[in-house]
Every structure is written in structure tokens, then in C-alpha cells.
Design a protein around this motif. Structure first.
Motif, PDB file in Angstrom:
ATOM      1  N   GLN A   1       1.352   1.574   5.537  1.00 38.31           N
ATOM      2  CA  GLN A   1       0.823   0.591   6.500  1.00 38.31           C
ATOM      3  C   GLN A   1       1.467  -0.774   6.252  1.00 38.31           C
ATOM      4  O   GLN A   1       1.403  -1.648   7.099  1.00 38.31           O
ATOM      5  CB  GLN A   1      -0.699   0.489   6.378  1.00 38.31           C
ATOM      6  CG  GLN A   1      -1.401   1.630   7.066  1.00 38.31           C
ATOM      7  CD  GLN A   1      -2.895   1.429   7.154  1.00 38.31           C
ATOM      8  OE1 GLN A   1      -3.560   1.231   6.145  1.00 38.31           O
ATOM      9  NE2 GLN A   1      -3.415   1.467   8.354  1.00 38.31           N
TER      10      GLN A   1
ATOM     11  N   ARG B   1      -2.069   4.891   8.992  1.00 40.75           N
ATOM     12  CA  ARG B   1      -1.832   5.506   7.698  1.00 40.75           C
ATOM     13  C   ARG B   1      -0.923   6.733   7.881  1.00 40.75           C
ATOM     14  O   ARG B   1      -1.154   7.531   8.771  1.00 40.75           O
ATOM     15  CB  ARG B   1      -3.194   5.946   7.174  1.00 40.75           C
ATOM     16  CG  ARG B   1      -3.266   6.172   5.735  1.00 40.75           C
ATOM     17  CD  ARG B   1      -4.713   6.426   5.357  1.00 40.75           C
ATOM     18  NE  ARG B   1      -5.023   5.666   4.162  1.00 40.75           N
ATOM     19  CZ  ARG B   1      -4.495   5.964   2.984  1.00 40.75           C
ATOM     20  NH1 ARG B   1      -3.691   6.978   2.862  1.00 40.75           N
ATOM     21  NH2 ARG B   1      -4.798   5.229   1.926  1.00 40.75           N
TER      22      ARG B   1
ATOM     23  N   ASP C   1       0.381   3.913   1.652  1.00 42.81           N
ATOM     24  CA  ASP C   1       0.264   4.707   2.881  1.00 42.81           C
ATOM     25  C   ASP C   1       1.216   4.278   3.994  1.00 42.81           C
ATOM     26  O   ASP C   1       1.067   4.693   5.140  1.00 42.81           O
ATOM     27  CB  ASP C   1      -1.183   4.663   3.387  1.00 42.81           C
ATOM     28  CG  ASP C   1      -1.656   3.246   3.674  1.00 42.81           C
ATOM     29  OD1 ASP C   1      -0.818   2.331   3.608  1.00 42.81           O
ATOM     30  OD2 ASP C   1      -2.845   3.058   3.952  1.00 42.81           O
TER      31      ASP C   1
ATOM     32  N   ASP D   1       0.857  -1.182   0.000  1.00 43.79           N
ATOM     33  CA  ASP D   1       0.000   0.000   0.000  1.00 43.79           C
ATOM     34  C   ASP D   1       0.896   1.237   0.000  1.00 43.79           C
ATOM     35  O   ASP D   1       2.005   1.202   0.523  1.00 43.79           O
ATOM     36  CB  ASP D   1      -0.886   0.037   1.250  1.00 43.79           C
ATOM     37  CG  ASP D   1      -2.030  -0.957   1.158  1.00 43.79           C
ATOM     38  OD1 ASP D   1      -2.120  -1.656   0.137  1.00 43.79           O
ATOM     39  OD2 ASP D   1      -2.831  -1.028   2.120  1.00 43.79           O
TER      40      ASP D   1
HETATM   41 MG    MG Z   1      -4.205   1.742   4.345  1.00 47.81          MG
END
Ligand code: MG
Ligand code: UDP
Length: 313
Positions: free
Chosen positions: A98, A201, A96, A94
Motif C-alpha cells: 500500500q 492491500r 502489503d 508497509d
Molecule cells: Mg495496509
């Protein structure tokens, strides 16, 4: 000889996260000292995501991007990434953070050491999600776990390092309604999991709302189990049995006490209840039918507008 690792990053309005993600990745790439390919999939972002990707891909040849003509969803982005990746090992992350990039080092070492095909990440926690989402997620995985023969767990991330052979196997599943969690588990292969505490995030907000998550949940069940269809037959049989018992009771009552008139309110309730059950199961059949309908249309899962080698000026 160096091996090549492809990293697929689906991005939907991630202008704030991408620069931070890239910084982290630079560290990891330097530490690992292998060949890399960062394949960003711009899933119809409305912000500056595409501009950033264009700029980065000019500066760093390891960066590639595929930009869709509109938002097709994360599943479509994952598929495009897998189809266009060229590495010997492939992973999904991802944007972000994470899915922490530095975990890749540990994953790669484990994969090499134990000669595995897949090393995945499992999150210990989901603190960053609200109570209701966590509760619904837990219930959902209980249901899908009991319905599907393919194991599926709530904490499995899409972040997993796979060999080219695994990716080819996933790509050989050509269905239109794609539910990656299920597809990855369907192909099998030697897998090990590493657990970690998922951070929040880094920037921006989650791209999933209740409606998207609900549709995704239904896709998972319909895509990986036909048991709900069997359930309708079982409930039908149960209702026939109950009806038979009632008939017997009424006949006996009539023979013993004479003709029983009355009881229409209970009759009305029974009719409404049974119609409700019938409509419910009709709905379930409709879900499967709609999936068949979408499969037979054979529409493309995504449409590419630009890539790093074909950009619009
Ligand atoms: Mg995420
Ligand atoms: N994403 C995407 N298309 C979408 C929704 C999400 O490409 O329609 C990407 C998003 O940019 C992110 C990843 O999928 O890189 C995971 O999304 P998000 O972090 O919003 O999901 P969450 O972690 O909240 O489950």
C-alpha cells in the motif's frame, strides 16, 4: 560515493506479501543504484514470515531482520527499525504494497533537489476501507486536530523518507506510549508531501481490528493533548453556575409562592446525570494516570528473539 538507504518494514503475518514486496523492491533498488538495507521487523508472526526472512537474508546480504518474541504492535516495530537502521536516509514501508516502493525514487529526488529533511506520502483516498472506518477516522482527526498543537492528518502515511538527523531526533523522544504520527510531526524539520492514490492491500488482510484502532486513537489523544483534563474543570465550572441559578430560582419561588414540595423525579434525573459526568471525567483522568503508570514502569517496548546474525537453529 553511494549513500545508504534503510527501509524499515514492520511485518505481522505477511507471508503472502513479502515475496511480492521483495520483487518490487529489487526493481527499485536497481533503478536507484544506491546502497540499500531492507530491515524487516517480524512482529511475532504466526505464519511463515520468519522462515521467509531467514531464507532471504541468507541469499541477499542487503536483507536484515529483527524478530520479536511476540506481537508488540506496529509502533514497537517502527521503533526497533529506527533504532537498528544504519543508513544515511531512512524510510518506513508497509509490507502489503500500500506504500508503493517505486514512489521512493520520486521521494528521494525531491529530497535531494530541494534539500529537505523529510518527504512524506499522503493518500488521496481510503477507498479500500469501509464506510464506517472512513467516517470514524474523519471524526477522530477532527477531534485530535482541535485538541493537539501538533498537526495531524488522516491521510498521512507512515511512509516517509527521512535524514539520519530526523531519525535521531525521533529517537531522542524516549516515551513508552509511542504514537509515531505525532512523534514525526513533533520533531518538525523541512517537510514536503507527495500525494498519491493508495492501492488496495496486495495480499492477506488488514492487521487492525476495531479494538486495536480504538486503543491507538486514545493513545494519540492522551499522548498529544492535555486539553481533555482542562475540559473537566470547565464543565465543573459550568455546572456550578447552573446550580447557582437553580438555587436563586428556588429561593425566589419559595418567597413568592411559599414552600415548593415535590419535584423528586427531576432531582433523581439530575443526580444520575451529574454522577455520569463525574464518572466520565474520572475516566479521562484515569487514562492519563494509566499512561503515567506505564511510563514509570519503564518496561522495554519490544523484546528481540532473533536477528539475521543471531538465529536459532
Ligand atoms: Mg495496509
Ligand atoms: N503490522 C505490524 N504489527 C501489528 C499490526 C500491523 O507489524 O500488530 C504491520 C503489517 O504487517 C503491515 C503494516 O503494519 O506491514 C500495516 O498494517 P496493515 O496493512 O494491516 O494496516 P492498514 O493498512 O490496514 O492500516
Amino acid at each position: 560515493m553511494k549513500i545508504k538507504i534503510s527501509i524499515i518494514i514492520p511485518c505481522f503475518n505477511e507471508e503472502e506479501s513479502i515475496p511480492l514486496f521483495y520483487q518490487e523492491m529489487l526493481n527499485v533498488m536497481q533503478k536507484m543504484n544506491q546502497d540499500f538495507e531492507l530491515l524487516f521487523i517480524n512482529d511475532g508472526s504466526k505464519d511463515k514470515t520468519l522462515e521467509i526472512l531467514k531464507k532471504y537474508s541468507k541469499e541477499d546480504k542487503r536483507i536484515r531482520f529483527i524478530s520479536f518474541s511476540r506481537n508488540f504492535g506496529k509502533e514497537a516495530a517502527i521503533l526497533a527499525g529506527l533504532q537498528h537502521s544504519t543508513g544515511d536516509y531512512i524510510t518506513l514501508m508497509d509490507a502489503d504494497l500500500q506504500d508503493p516502493p517505486e514512489k521512493l525514487i520520486e521521494m528521494y529526488e525531491l529530497l535531494q533537489k530541494e534539500n529537505l529533511d523529510i518527504v512524506g506520502l499522503k493518500a488521496n483516498n481510503h477507498k479500500n476501507y469501509g464506510f464506517i472506518r472512513r467516517l470514524l477516522t474523519k471524526c477522530y482527526y477532527k477531534i485530535i486536530g482541535s485538541l493537539s498543537i501538533i498537526p495531524m492528518e488522516p491521510n498521512e502515511r507512515d511512509y516517509r523518507l527521512m535524514t539520519r538527523q530526523v531519525v535521531d531526533a525521533v529517537l531522542s523522544l524516549t516515551e513508552y506510549n509511542r504514537y509515531s504520527k505525532g512523534l514525526f510531526n513533533f520533531v518538525g524539520f523541512d517537510t514536503k508531501w507527495i500525494t498519491y492514490d493508495a492501492p488496495n492491500r496486495i495480499a492477506g488482510t488488514t492487521k487492525w481490528n476495531f479494538k486495536k484502532l480504538f486503543t491507538y486513537a486514545i493513545d494519540g489523544i492522551v499522548g498529544f493533548s492535555t486539553k481533555p483534563l482542562v475540559l473537566s474543570s470547565l464543565v465543573g465550572i459550568l455546572f456550578c453556575f447552573i446550580a447557582f441559578l437553580f438555587i436563586l430560582i428556588i429561593i425566589l419561588k419559595t418567597l413568592i409562592w411559599g414552600d415548593p414540595v415535590g419535584g423528586w423525579p427531576s432531582l433523581a434525573c439530575i443526580i444520575i446525570f451529574v454522577s455520569g459526568v463525574q464518572l466520565f471525567f474520572l475516566g479521562i483522568i484515569g487514562e492519563y494516570l494509566s499512561k503515567i503508570y506505564l511510563e514509570t514502569k519503564q518496561r522495554p517496548i519490544y523484546i528481540i528473539k532473533e536477528t539475521e546474525s543471531h538465529t536459532k537453529q
